[in-house]
Structure formats: C-alpha cells, structure tokens
Motif scaffolding. Structure first.
Motif, short mmCIF file in Angstrom:
data_model
loop_
_atom_site.label_atom_id
_atom_site.label_comp_id
_atom_site.label_asym_id
_atom_site.label_seq_id
_atom_site.Cartn_x
_atom_site.Cartn_y
_atom_site.Cartn_z
N VAL A 8 62.73 87.64 56.57
CA VAL A 8 63.01 87.72 58.00
C VAL A 8 62.96 86.34 58.63
CG1 VAL A 8 62.26 88.74 60.19
CG2 VAL A 8 61.98 90.03 58.07
N GLN A 9 63.99 86.01 59.40
CA GLN A 9 64.03 84.75 60.14
C GLN A 9 63.56 84.99 61.58
OE1 GLN A 9 64.91 82.08 58.31
NE2 GLN A 9 65.29 83.47 56.59
N ASP A 11 63.30 85.41 65.43
CA ASP A 11 64.21 85.90 66.48
C ASP A 11 65.45 86.60 65.93
OD1 ASP A 11 62.52 84.84 68.44
OD2 ASP A 11 63.45 82.88 68.28
N GLU A 12 65.40 87.04 64.68
CA GLU A 12 66.52 87.75 64.09
C GLU A 12 66.63 89.14 64.73
OE1 GLU A 12 68.34 88.00 59.58
OE2 GLU A 12 66.20 87.72 59.87
N ARG A 13 67.83 89.54 65.12
CA ARG A 13 68.05 90.84 65.75
C ARG A 13 68.13 91.92 64.66
NH1 ARG A 13 70.19 91.13 70.87
NH2 ARG A 13 71.74 92.71 70.28
N ALA A 45 61.08 89.10 63.82
CA ALA A 45 62.35 89.70 64.22
C ALA A 45 62.21 90.45 65.54
CB ALA A 45 62.84 90.67 63.14
N SER A 82 71.81 91.10 62.54
CA SER A 82 71.87 90.46 61.22
C SER A 82 70.90 91.07 60.22
CB SER A 82 71.57 88.97 61.36
OG SER A 82 70.29 88.78 61.96
N LEU A 83 70.12 92.07 60.65
CA LEU A 83 69.10 92.64 59.77
C LEU A 83 68.95 94.13 60.05
CD1 LEU A 83 66.68 92.26 57.75
CD2 LEU A 83 65.26 91.75 59.76
#
Length: 396
Positions: A8-9, A11-13, A45, A82-83
């Motif tokens: 998980v990066q 602020d990944e949506r 995230a 993106s996730l």
C-alpha cells in the motif's frame, strides 16, 4: 522470482469488498468492512467506496462473480482508484483473474495486515517473523500469481519452461522459509535466555484487541514511553518493564493486539512473541468499552487465549475509554442519577461475569488509575504468596 514490496502506498485510493454468505451476515460484513477501512487507513490508503455481494459461497474464479466484478471495474475506471482490497483471503488464481479484469492492484485482508506488520516491525525478531509470514502467504499462491511471460497458460513452446520456472520459484521460497525458521529459532533461544535471567518476578501481560489502549496503560503504569497511537497494530514488538507498586516488584509486558480474521500463518510466525503471554502469571485483558462491538472483541481475544492455552490464567478485565463511552451513551439532557444508575448496572453486570476481577478506567484522563493499581497489586501479592512464600519482604 516474485519480489516482496510495499503493498500500500500513502494516500492510495482504495475500494473495499466484502462477501455476504451463509457464514457471514450482512451486519457482520458491515462491521468487518469498518475494521478493514481502519486497517487501510493504518497502512496509508484512503477507502473511498465499499461493495458487498451476496452469494451462497465465494465464486471460484472471481470471488464475487462476473456481474459484481464488472460493477467494481466501472467504478475503479471512473474514480481513479488504484487499489482493491477484499476482506477475505483470495487464492492466487482469484487475485490473477481479478487483476486482469480491473487492471489495478488487488490484495486481501491477510496481505494488508502483513503490509502493516512489515512497516511497523522494528526488532530483528519482529522483522524475521513478518518476513516468514510473507513467504508462507506467497507459497500457496505462486501458480496463480506467477505471470512471467504468461507461461501459466501453457501451450506449444510455453508449457515446459513455465513449469520449470514456477518450480524454481517454489523451491526458492521453501528454502527461504526454512532459513527464516532457523533464524527465528536462534532468536527465540536468546529471548528465552533473557526471560530466564529476569529472576523470580511475577509476570503480568497486557492482552486485548488491537487499538484498545494497551500501550497507553503500559506507559501509565510503568512510567515509560512505549509507542502508542490511534492506529491498528501500533505495537508489534513485546515490551517488558520492571514495575514497583508499594515496594512490590513485578514485570509488565505489552503484547501485539489481536484482531478478527488474523491470518493463520501470521499467528504461527508470532508464536514466539506470544510466549510472553504463555509465561505470564497474570493477564490484564484490556477492553475498549466505547467500541460498538466490544463484546465481540472480547470473544476474539478469549478464543485466541484459548488457542494459546492460557485462558485459565488469573485475569483482570480492564474496561478502558470510559470517557468516550459516556460521551457516546449519555445525552446532555439525561439526569445525573440516571447516568449513575446506567453506569452502576453496567459495572455490576461485568463484575458478576468477571467474578469481581474488573476495573473501569479512562487511561488518557488517568481516571480510576489508583483503583487499577490497587487491584493489580493485590493480585500480584497473592501470586507471590502462592509461588514464592519465602519472599515475605514484598508483602509487609
């Protein structure tokens, strides 16, 4: 070879997906997704949407079926997601099939928890335990996750080399698991030696669901600075401090928090960390009484303690966050005597269920801390009298 990397990066949506089936009701799935959203937030995230699907059992190919998967695909495509995170474990082939349709990263609850653990592991023991759990997670999913040149499809000129490379990957992973187990065994020996060197002190262990305030209570009782924050699994490494109440010393340990659907391979990897719980004389079971499902969390902890064969140890129930409970429960117009009666009934009920071994506190406000210290001291002194009657200097 499949490389391990940060899942998980920041602020990944993310989109969350849960399945309603014969073993999970709609209410339960909603609660699980609440927790999954908190896990996603802890990993960095942002959960922007939830999808649920009602099926008798998970679809073998896509887990949620083609129709629902298409609905998810349209949302992902239009909302810059993106996730996608599934609340239940996926097989390697399911992950592969879903990713082909959605064209974004797909993980399950286990992978998300492993990602959080990997980020928060600090000591050599915790890092080794997490790495072992990661490889154990990868191993049964290799064939489905293996996409080098799409060789898993087979076909003329593709079948043999593909199978050879998959087997090579599998052998490398197995060798790595074997190596990590040996390394962990060596670390465990060192930890066992350290525990033996602590002498004949009574050992007290804080246990409970994740994010109930164990580390805050540890800091309060031991006057130390153990890392604590409002996120899941803030504590991975067991921390032990010597504490003295009225000239009576004992060892107090803070342990990793429990959670629903904790991956089995993660429990296996962290058994050595949980030795502090097994070897303790007294358990302090901390409960976040302000949580809507706090009784379910108590059951999760009790089941885990039963699995560790320590449920019969002397236990003090610590109902924490009473300040938040009162804010959530009481309206401004409610009369004080009514509030007092509600609190009295609550405390009476749990005193009966816990055979009098419970205390109600608000750790951040230091409310009722003296009663907690007194309760712990009485239990520790009682244990000293039973175990080490010759240590009379501790009792007078």
């Amino acid at each position: 070879m499949i490389e391990k990397q940060q899942v998980v990066q920041n602020d990944e949506r993310a989109v969350l997906i849960g399945l309603i089936h014969k073993e999970q009701t709609e209410t339960e799935v909603s609660e699980y997704l609440d927790e999954l959203a908190f896990l996603a937030e802890t990993a960095g995230a942002v959960a922007v949407k939830r999808f649920t699907q009602r099926l008798p059992h998970p679809d073998r190919a896509t887990f949620i079926g083609k129709g629902k998967l298409e609905e998810v695909r349209q949302y992902v495509l239009n909302k810059d997601v993106s996730l996608v995170i599934f609340d239940d474990e996926l097989s390697g082939s399911q992950i592969s099939n879903i990713q082909k349709e959605l064209k974004v990263k797909v993980i399950d609850r286990s992978d998300l928890i492993l990602d959080i653990f990997a980020h928060r592991a600090r000591t050599a023991q915790a890092r080794t335990q997490v790495e072992l759990a990661q490889y154990q997670y990868i191993l049964p999913r290799l064939r489905g996750m293996w996409t080098h040149l799409e060789r898993q499809k087979g076909g003329i000129g593709m079948r043999g080399p593909g199978e050879t490379e998959i087997e090579t990957d599998r052998r490398i992973v197995k060798d790595k698991i074997s190596l990590l187990r040996k390394r962990l065994a060596e670390i465990d020996k060192q930890s066992l030696t350290q525990r033996k060197e602590r002498g004949e002190y009574i050992r007290v262990a804080l246990v409970g669901y994740t994010n109930v305030g164990k580390s805050t209570i540890m800091n309060m009782l031991s006057k130390s600075e153990v890392f604590a924050e409002n996120k899941l699994f803030a504590t991975l490494d067991t921390t032990t401090r010597k504490v003295v109440f009225e000239q009576t010393p004992f060892l107090l340990s803070d342990t990793v928090g429990f959670i629903r659907k904790l991956p089995h391979h993660l429990v296996e990897s962290f058994k050595s960390t949980l030795d502090e719980v097994r070897e303790s004389d007294i358990l302090l079971h901390v409960v976040d009484i302000s949580h809507p499902q706090y009784e379910d969390q108590i059951e999760v902890v009790n089941r885990t303690l039963a699995d560790l064969k320590v449920l019969d140890k002397p236990t003090i129930m610590i109902f924490n966050k009473m300040d938040l409970y009162e804010k959530q429960t009481f309206d401004e117009w409610l009369a004080d005597d009514v509030k007092d009666d509600i609190l009295f009934q609550l405390k009476q009920s749990w005193q009966q269920r816990a055979n009098g071994n419970c205390v109600f506190i608000a750790a951040t406000e230091r409310r009722n801390v003296e009663e907690l210290r007194k309760t712990i001291l009485e239990k520790v002194m009682e244990m000293y009298r039973q175990r080490f009657p010759y240590k009379s200097e501790y009792f007078f």
